[in-house]
Design a protein around this motif. Structure first.
Motif, PDB file in Angstrom:
ATOM      1  N   HIS A   1       8.905  -4.126  34.452  1.00  0.00           N
ATOM      2  CA  HIS A   1       8.310  -3.473  33.277  1.00  0.00           C
ATOM      3  C   HIS A   1       8.276  -4.411  32.067  1.00  0.00           C
ATOM      4  N   GLU A   2       8.913  -5.576  32.220  1.00  0.00           N
ATOM      5  CA  GLU A   2       8.917  -6.562  31.133  1.00  0.00           C
ATOM      6  C   GLU A   2       7.821  -7.608  31.320  1.00  0.00           C
ATOM      7  N   VAL A   3       7.245  -7.650  32.520  1.00  0.00           N
ATOM      8  CA  VAL A   3       6.176  -8.614  32.816  1.00  0.00           C
ATOM      9  C   VAL A   3       4.832  -7.984  32.445  1.00  0.00           C
ATOM     10  N   ILE A   4       4.160  -8.562  31.462  1.00  0.00           N
ATOM     11  CA  ILE A   4       2.871  -8.025  31.002  1.00  0.00           C
ATOM     12  C   ILE A   4       1.735  -8.845  31.602  1.00  0.00           C
ATOM     13  N   LEU A   5       0.804  -8.145  32.242  1.00  0.00           N
ATOM     14  CA  LEU A   5      -0.328  -8.786  32.913  1.00  0.00           C
ATOM     15  C   LEU A   5      -1.610  -8.552  32.124  1.00  0.00           C
ATOM     16  N   LYS A   6      -2.515  -9.503  32.194  1.00  0.00           N
ATOM     17  CA  LYS A   6      -3.806  -9.393  31.495  1.00  0.00           C
ATOM     18  C   LYS A   6      -4.942  -9.343  32.515  1.00  0.00           C
ATOM     19  N   ASN A   7      -5.875  -8.442  32.298  1.00  0.00           N
ATOM     20  CA  ASN A   7      -7.139  -8.405  33.057  1.00  0.00           C
ATOM     21  C   ASN A   7      -6.953  -8.490  34.574  1.00  0.00           C
ATOM     22  N   ILE A   8      -6.542  -7.406  35.170  1.00  0.00           N
ATOM     23  CA  ILE A   8      -6.414  -7.336  36.629  1.00  0.00           C
ATOM     24  C   ILE A   8      -7.800  -7.048  37.203  1.00  0.00           C
TER      25      ILE A   8
END
Length: 670
Positions: free
Chosen positions: A416-423
């Protein structure tokens, strides 16, 4: 076969093959072998050419099977190969192309013949073809009854682990791996799992055993390095257009030798697209590794290859090896992790990852400690997302990997701490920014919904829900879409529950006075749905009791669909678990009513965040922590051995078996 020969279909008429399979014994010192082994080719890779080669080989083999017990020519060919390989290491270092080339060609012929022999006869019959002894005449091997099968197996293993991987040795290394797979392929032709086998016995005892850890390590490194096949012409000899060249002078007329025009898949032809994208040696090595790891234990000893796989350590681990496992070794975990992340599109790489996470605690600890866990999790989520395109076994393995990872609280927090961009591959909604944890929830819920409408596989449901349950106490800052999908899934389950309940009621009314009522079927369906509903309520409850203040979006979604939960409040199966959910809905509904009507989304979320601090936690009933652990079913080999061999059948490089001969698993029609 002369220089004018142009197709594999002419192989049965080839004079050298006819002599090999003929009635006359050929001594291993006969110049014939130089002529037989002096052909140049690129191994065919497409199924049509491989099928042609198989049919041509069968024709030669029929004659050889009949006459070899009297001639011993198969044994002579193997002895020629064994004598050539004794100097391979020096040949590689000295760039001795000729010796490597002829050794490779000998092994290629042996492999082709073996494949047909093994598919057509029992291991006992095969052994008879290897135990021929010349009755008269001098022999460089003397009179001792050496075991040719064991000697050949041991030689193949030595070749894989000791010969340096160079452009000129790539083909023979690949052929050695392929031949070991062929040696073990007798399993394909038995419906039952082989628990005792002559070949298994050779590999688990005697001269092969000391090489166990080195073989496993080499196969793993082949997978890790993904060395591509060198361009045609760098590792085998191509026929010269002028018919000359030093090689052909030395080998006395070999330009008109066996398969000089056998160049299928080479320059100027369409090579397999799959092979262009990957390393044939890496792919084949991984398949052999999976086959070895899944051999059944011998009555007197556990499978040493599995022991090696479950116990190897990181090269940076300085702790002493356990004396109880003589097959332990060290490997670079960083390189292994990178390869596993990059190769998850294939079933076999996912199966390897499953085996390592499930059985090797060193690998599992290392993976869970990585700060870039998204590199591993995202490819697994993609497998599940494209469930329609994957076979069910691949989906199972991906799902079980997630379940194993979610057994760890540290993993459940960190995602929940890993933020992903544009999947980009997630098509249902544009996700410009989302946590890995929320994406994982979305994909697992989507898998459940797909399963409900298509396959209706209870095993898949159970593992999906178990993974969500393991994560639920650690849900943090759920994306609004993830929160909505959790409640939407509950809504879908609620509708399905009502529909089955209605069908059961109608069926009961219609069958009054009738002896054959279908009610038990509906009762079973109802029981399954209620189990899933119960689990979903437990997951929601676990999040509310452990991390309500971290998840305003879930509370918002809960309030928005509060009417859904009314029917379950008094249901005997759900009354206890509904208490907390009911309390939360009532508490926040009251605060929203006090705030007045026409509230914006932002204002509602603000009230929820304030209320989360004010909610008296002692009023929430405590339930046991939701924790599920993956346990392999009894006799896992009944699942894994057919699965591994189906991967070999479908994915092995330059190997073809007649589908009519396969007994281990059901072939797809067509």
């Amino acid at each position: 076969m002369g220089a004018n020969s142009s197709s594999i279909s002419e192989l049965p008429e080839n004079e050298y093959l006819q002599k090999l399979s003929g009635s006359e014994p050929i001594s291993e010192n006969d110049p014939f072998w130089n002529q037989l082994l002096s052909f140049s080719f690129t191994t065919p890779t497409n199924s049509a050419d491989l099928k042609l080669l198989e049919e041509a080989t069968i024709s030669v083999c029929k004659s050889l099977v009949e006459k070899n017990p009297r001639t011993g020519n198969l044994g002579s060919l193997i002895k020629v190969f064994l004598s050539r390989t004794k100097e391979l290491k020096i040949s590689a270092e000295c760039q001795n192309h000729l010796l490597i080339w002829q050794a490779h060609n000998a092994l290629f012929i042996i492999c082709c013949l073996l494949k047909v022999f093994i598919s057509q006869m029992s291991e006992e019959e095969l052994q008879l073809h290897f135990t021929y002894e010349e009755k008269a005449g001098p022999s460089s091997y003397g009179a001792e009854c050496e075991d040719l099968i064991e000697e050949l197996l041991c030689c193949l293993i030595q070749l894989i682990v000791e010969i340096p991987l160079l452009d000129i040795t790539y083909s023979i290394s690949l052929e050695a791996v392929t031949t070991l797979i062929v040696f073990l392929s007798c399993q394909l032709f038995h419906k039952e799992i082989l628990r005792e086998s002559i070949i298994h016995r050779y590999l688990m005892h005697g001269r092969c055993l000391p090489y166990t850890s080195r073989l496993v390590k080499t196969l793993l490194y082949n997978f890790i390095r993904q060395e591509r096949s060198p361009p045609p012409g760098t590792h085998v000899f191509q026929q010269q257009t002028d018919g000359g060249g030093l090689l052909y002078g030395i080998a006395s007329g070999v330009a008109t030798g066996l398969w000089t025009v056998f160049t299928l898949g080479g320059v100027g032809s369409k090579a397999s697209a799959q092979l262009e994208q990957c390393s044939p040696l890496a792919s084949q090595s991984l398949l052999l590794l999976l086959v070895l790891a899944n051999l059944t234990d011998a009555p007197d000893t556990p499978n040493p290859y599995r022991q090696a796989i479950v116990s190897f350590k990181n090269t940076q681990d300085n702790t002493a090896f356990s004396s109880s496992n003589p097959h332990a070794f060290q490997i670079n975990f960083n390189s292994l992790y990178t390869a596993l992340c990059e190769q998850q599109k294939s079933d076999q790489a996912t199966l390897l990852l499953y085996m390592l996470l499930h059985q090797n605690s060193n690998v599992r600890t290392y993976v869970l400690a990585r700060t870039d866990i998204e590199n591993l999790v995202l490819p697994i989520l993609e497998i599940l997302y494209h469930v329609e395109e994957r076979n069910s076994h691949h989906v199972y393995m991906a799902l079980i990997i997630l379940l194993i990872l979610t057994e760890d609280d540290g993993f459940n927090r960190s995602i929940h701490e890993v933020i992903l961009k544009n999947i980009t591959w997630y098509a249902e909604r544009v996700l410009t920014e989302i946590s890995l944890g929320s994406l994982l929830i979305l994909v697992v819920i989507r898998t459940i919904q797909y399963n409900m409408t298509r396959t209706r596989d209870k095993y898949l449901h159970t593992n999906c829900l178990a993974a969500l349950a393991n994560m639920s106490a650690q849900f943090r800052s759920l994306h609004q879409y993830a929160a909505q999908r959790i409640i939407s899934l509950f809504s879908l389950l609620s509708k399905k529950h009502n529909k089955v309940l209605e069908q059961a009621t109608q069926s009961l009314r219609g069958s009054l006075g009738s002896n054959d009522s279908p009610l038990p079927d509906y009762a079973q369906d109802l029981n399954v749905i209620e189990e899933v509903i119960r689990m979903m309520l437990e997951i929601i409850n676990s999040c509310l009791t452990n991390s309500l203040h971290h998840n305003p979006n879930l509370v918002y979604a809960l309030l928005y669909k509060r009417d859904l939960f009314e029917q379950f409040r008094t249901h005997p199966s759900f009354q206890d678990i509904m208490q907390n959910i009911d309390l939360v809905i009532s508490f926040f509904s009251s605060r929203l009513e006090q705030a007045g009507a026409e509230l914006s989304v932002e204002r509602v979320l603000e009230i929820i965040k304030q209320g989360a601090v004010a909610l008296p936690k002692d009023r929430l009933r405590k339930f046991p922590e939701l924790k599920f652990k993956y346990v392999e079913e009894e006799q896992p080999e009944e699942f894994f051995i057919p699965y591994v061999w189906s991967l070999v059948y479908n994915s092995a490089v330059a190997l073809y078996w007649n589908p009519r001969d396969i007994q281990l698993f059901t072939m797809d029609s067509g």
